[in-house]
Design a protein around this motif. Structure first.
Motif, short mmCIF file in Angstrom:
data_model
loop_
_atom_site.label_atom_id
_atom_site.label_comp_id
_atom_site.label_asym_id
_atom_site.label_seq_id
_atom_site.Cartn_x
_atom_site.Cartn_y
_atom_site.Cartn_z
N GLY A 413 0.83 -1.21 0.00
CA GLY A 413 0.00 0.00 0.00
C GLY A 413 0.85 1.25 0.00
N LEU A 414 1.95 1.24 0.78
CA LEU A 414 2.87 2.38 0.80
C LEU A 414 3.51 2.60 -0.57
CD1 LEU A 414 4.87 1.94 4.15
CD2 LEU A 414 3.04 3.57 3.69
N LEU A 415 3.98 1.51 -1.17
CA LEU A 415 4.66 1.61 -2.48
C LEU A 415 3.70 2.08 -3.56
CD1 LEU A 415 6.84 -1.63 -2.30
CD2 LEU A 415 7.60 0.73 -1.97
N LEU A 416 2.48 1.61 -3.51
CA LEU A 416 1.48 2.05 -4.49
C LEU A 416 1.18 3.54 -4.33
CD1 LEU A 416 -0.51 1.40 -6.76
CD2 LEU A 416 -2.19 0.74 -5.00
N SER A 417 1.14 3.99 -3.08
CA SER A 417 0.81 5.41 -2.83
C SER A 417 1.87 6.34 -3.41
CB SER A 417 0.66 5.66 -1.33
OG SER A 417 1.90 5.57 -0.66
N VAL A 418 3.16 5.96 -3.33
CA VAL A 418 4.20 6.84 -3.88
C VAL A 418 4.25 6.74 -5.41
CG1 VAL A 418 5.63 7.01 -1.81
CG2 VAL A 418 5.97 5.09 -3.37
N LEU A 419 3.87 5.59 -5.94
CA LEU A 419 3.82 5.45 -7.41
C LEU A 419 2.72 6.29 -8.02
CD1 LEU A 419 4.45 1.62 -7.99
CD2 LEU A 419 5.95 3.50 -8.66
N LYS A 420 1.73 6.64 -7.23
CA LYS A 420 0.59 7.43 -7.74
C LYS A 420 0.81 8.93 -7.61
CE LYS A 420 -3.19 4.09 -7.20
NZ LYS A 420 -4.45 3.79 -6.50
N GLN A 421 1.97 9.33 -7.12
CA GLN A 421 2.24 10.76 -6.94
C GLN A 421 2.90 11.35 -8.19
OE1 GLN A 421 3.87 11.81 -3.02
NE2 GLN A 421 3.09 9.86 -2.23
N TYR A 430 10.50 4.20 -8.22
CA TYR A 430 10.97 3.10 -9.08
C TYR A 430 12.31 2.58 -8.56
CZ TYR A 430 7.59 4.59 -12.71
OH TYR A 430 6.46 4.90 -13.42
N ARG A 431 13.18 3.53 -8.18
CA ARG A 431 14.52 3.16 -7.71
C ARG A 431 14.45 2.36 -6.41
NH1 ARG A 431 18.20 6.25 -4.56
NH2 ARG A 431 20.41 5.84 -5.01
N VAL A 432 13.55 2.74 -5.52
CA VAL A 432 13.38 2.02 -4.24
C VAL A 432 12.85 0.61 -4.50
CG1 VAL A 432 12.08 1.94 -2.08
CG2 VAL A 432 13.07 4.10 -2.85
N ILE A 433 11.80 0.51 -5.31
CA ILE A 433 11.17 -0.78 -5.57
C ILE A 433 12.15 -1.74 -6.25
CG2 ILE A 433 9.34 -1.95 -6.88
CD1 ILE A 433 7.65 0.61 -6.44
N ALA A 434 12.96 -1.21 -7.18
CA ALA A 434 13.89 -2.04 -7.94
C ALA A 434 14.87 -2.78 -7.04
CB ALA A 434 14.65 -1.19 -8.95
N VAL A 435 15.25 -2.16 -5.90
CA VAL A 435 16.18 -2.86 -4.99
C VAL A 435 15.45 -3.59 -3.87
CG1 VAL A 435 18.29 -1.56 -5.38
CG2 VAL A 435 16.59 -0.63 -3.84
N LEU A 436 14.29 -3.09 -3.48
CA LEU A 436 13.54 -3.78 -2.41
C LEU A 436 13.06 -5.16 -2.85
CD1 LEU A 436 11.36 -1.16 -0.48
CD2 LEU A 436 13.20 -2.60 0.42
N VAL A 437 12.73 -5.33 -4.14
CA VAL A 437 12.20 -6.61 -4.60
C VAL A 437 13.25 -7.72 -4.61
CG1 VAL A 437 10.29 -5.69 -5.96
CG2 VAL A 437 12.55 -5.97 -7.03
N HIS A 466 14.20 9.91 -19.09
CA HIS A 466 14.68 9.43 -17.79
C HIS A 466 13.59 8.64 -17.07
CE1 HIS A 466 17.13 9.04 -14.34
NE2 HIS A 466 16.63 10.05 -13.64
N GLY A 467 12.37 9.16 -17.12
CA GLY A 467 11.25 8.49 -16.47
C GLY A 467 10.96 7.14 -17.09
N MET A 468 10.97 7.09 -18.43
CA MET A 468 10.71 5.82 -19.14
C MET A 468 11.77 4.77 -18.78
SD MET A 468 9.77 7.25 -22.94
CE MET A 468 8.44 8.43 -23.20
N GLU A 469 13.02 5.20 -18.71
CA GLU A 469 14.11 4.26 -18.40
C GLU A 469 14.03 3.78 -16.96
OE1 GLU A 469 17.50 6.54 -19.49
OE2 GLU A 469 17.36 6.06 -21.63
N ALA A 470 13.67 4.68 -16.04
CA ALA A 470 13.55 4.29 -14.63
C ALA A 470 12.41 3.30 -14.44
CB ALA A 470 13.33 5.54 -13.77
N ARG A 471 11.29 3.55 -15.09
CA ARG A 471 10.15 2.62 -15.01
C ARG A 471 10.54 1.26 -15.56
NH1 ARG A 471 7.35 0.04 -18.21
NH2 ARG A 471 8.27 1.09 -20.02
N HIS A 472 11.22 1.24 -16.71
CA HIS A 472 11.61 -0.02 -17.33
C HIS A 472 12.63 -0.76 -16.48
CE1 HIS A 472 13.72 -2.61 -20.34
NE2 HIS A 472 12.46 -2.86 -20.66
N ASP A 473 13.59 -0.03 -15.89
CA ASP A 473 14.57 -0.66 -15.01
C ASP A 473 13.88 -1.33 -13.83
OD1 ASP A 473 16.62 0.17 -16.65
OD2 ASP A 473 17.18 1.90 -15.40
#
Length: 527
Positions: A413-421, A430-437, A466-473
């Motif tokens: 729920g926390l991760l979804l909330s920041v993705l919606k901002q 994106y950077r946080v999720i990429a390493v947390l997973v 930059h945004g597209m690459e971060a999302r894809h990463d």
């Protein structure tokens, strides 16, 4: 140049002004052929004599000086400099800042263009040029000082040049420590700027700087409470020096860290000064080797000082808060720093996690998300992302506790909330999720939320490269973690994997799906 402003320039000077202005304004660099052609028309003696003309011609000095600088920047033009050393000596002592600037530049061109650096350096030694360059560094205007700094740096590239800049005699008046002791605050800052520029030149220069204990000059200025601007300038220069160093442990001194801790914890100190101290402390600890060079109790004190300041400024959203969070991210970027923060200084880590998911302060939240990403391993190699068992347990506990104390209830729920901002926050997310997973518990949380998967696989959500690459990463990281996990046995996770793999194949950028050609039917035009 003596100025007789009422005099009328001779046709020769007027012609020289026009020709030198045209030559100096030529875009880009001149080549040997064009320089030779110009000197055939206006020999060096004519150009140099024009700088000493008793008749003032507006713009003549500037255009001739600019022309000479372009001439000396070529191989052909620089070949004349060894025969012009008397001019350089006089030029470095001239009253005109423009001529002093040219003389400093000529020294730089002499060293840069010489095939035999040793011979060029010997010419500089024979004509006692280095002390004159130091005078220009200290007493010249900003432009002259910068040119003299470049000239001294060019000398430092040669071993014999290092011996000139750092003479063996401790009492030598050109020793930088001795020079600083008898200089004004502006001159002392210029000496620190010189040390900063020289530091990355070579290991021999670094050794000389440490042998003469020149880094103590930075500490002295930083600790100078009488002149806050000078202290702040010294701190900025030291930060630049640390950034340029190949080995961050070299400038790391226990006395410096203790001084920074005192500044950070001192509420009477200007907030800008405290911010720079926090960032400098963090930057000094971005190397894993730093933790072998410094006692961990000192690092713990630094973390305590930074987290204490964050608690004090809890309800504020200012530059000092963001600087404090950034410094915690710098410290947490290494495995050792992150382990220490999560096990021995949990207050710091707790503040980062809580701020990362607090949407009431956007600048603070973005800084905290970036810091959290670094602590979780975004800046570490793949084999060093996961921390010690105790630190990993603390990280998991902090995130679950933060979620439980919020309206979101779960980490997903926390991760979804920041993705919606807004995009900036989403980028950091994106950077946080990429390493947390890379942690099984977080991977399960992410895969349990279809909304998260929908966002990270949506090629249309980001509008910048930059945004597209971060999302894809981020998408690639989740897919890789999922393929390596035991979650694939779950039917829901298997469906998520298919969606992720398709998104990974499409790449980061917007791509139109293949459309079959369709016949176009239209009304015939009649004439």
């Amino acid at each position: 140049m003596e100025e007789e402003r009422g005099a009328t320039p001779s046709p020769e000077l007027a012609q020289l002004l026009e020709a030198s202005s045209e030559f100096a304004s030529f875009p880009g660099l001149q080549n040997d052929a064009s320089v030779k052609e110009f000197l055939d028309r206006y020999p060096l003696q004519v150009l140099l004599s024009a700088l000493h003309s008793e008749i003032y011609v507006a713009g003549l000095e500037d255009s001739v000086v600019s022309s000479l600088d372009k001439i000396f920047s070529t191989k052909y033009g620089a070949s004349f400099i060894p025969n012009l050393m008397s001019f350089l000596q006089a030029g470095l002592q001239a009253t005109s800042e423009t001529i002093k600037w040219l003389a400093c530049r000529a020294v730089c061109h002499l060293m840069d263009m010489a095939d035999d650096k040793g011979a060029a350096l010997q010419i500089i030694i024979d004509h006692n040029i280095y002390p004159l360059l130091l005078n220009c560094l200290i007493d010249g205007n900003e432009r002259t000082s910068e040119a003299s700094l470049d000239a001294i740096k060019s000398i430092a590239h040669h071993p014999q040049g290092i011996a000139i800049i750092f003479p063996a005699n401790a009492e030598d008046p050109v020793q930088l420590k001795n020079l600083a002791a008898r200089s004004s605050s502006l001159a002392r800052i210029r000496i620190l700027a010189l040390i900063t520029k020289l530091y990355p030149v070579s290991n021999q220069v670094v050794k000389a700087i440490h042998d003469w204990n020149l880094l103590s000059l930075f500490e002295t200025e930083i600790n100078n409470g009488k002149d806050p601007l000078t202290s702040l300038s010294a701190m900025e220069l030291l930060y630049e020096l640390v950034e340029s160093s190949n080995d961050a442990t070299l400038p790391l001194r226990p006395t410096l860290l203790k001084l920074l801790i005192e500044i950070i914890s001192n509420s009477s100190v200007n907030s800008i000064f405290r911010s720079r101290a926090a960032l400098l402390g963090g930057r000094l600890l971005t190397s894993a080797d730093a933790y072998t060079a410094i006692d961990q109790s000192v690092v713990a004190r630094l973390l305590s000082g930074i987290s204490g300041k964050l608690v004090e400024l809890e309800s504020q959203n200012n530059d000092e808060v963001e600087a404090a969070l950034e410094s915690l991210g710098l410290i947490g970027a290494t495995n050792q720093g992150a382990n220490l923060m999560l096990t021995s200084s949990q207050d710091a880590a707790k503040l980062v996690v809580e701020a990362a998911f607090d949407r009431h302060h956007r600048g603070k939240q973005q800084a905290a998300l970036l810091a959290l990403g670094s602590i979780c391993g975004a800046d570490r190699s793949e084999d060093k992302i996961i921390l010690s068992e105790k630190a990993e347990g603390c990280l998991k506990h902090l995130i679950y506790t933060t979620a439980a104390n919020s309206s979101k209830l779960t980490p997903s729920g926390l991760l979804l909330s920041v993705l919606k901002q807004e995009p900036e926050v989403r980028l950091a997310s994106y950077r946080v999720i990429a390493v947390l997973v890379t942690r099984q518990w977080c991977l399960a949380e992410v895969c349990s939320r279809q909304d998260i998967i929908s966002i990270v696989t949506d090629q249309h959500i980001e509008t910048t490269k930059h945004g597209m690459e971060a999302r894809h990463d981020c998408c690639v990281a989740i897919n890789r973690a999922l393929l390596a996990s035991s979650l694939l046995h779950d039917a829901t996770a298997a469906g998520v994997a298919g969606k992720l793999q398709e998104a990974v194949k499409r790449g980061p950028y917007l791509a139109k799906k293949h459309v079959e050609a369709q016949p176009a039917v239209g009304t015939m035009e009649r004439f």
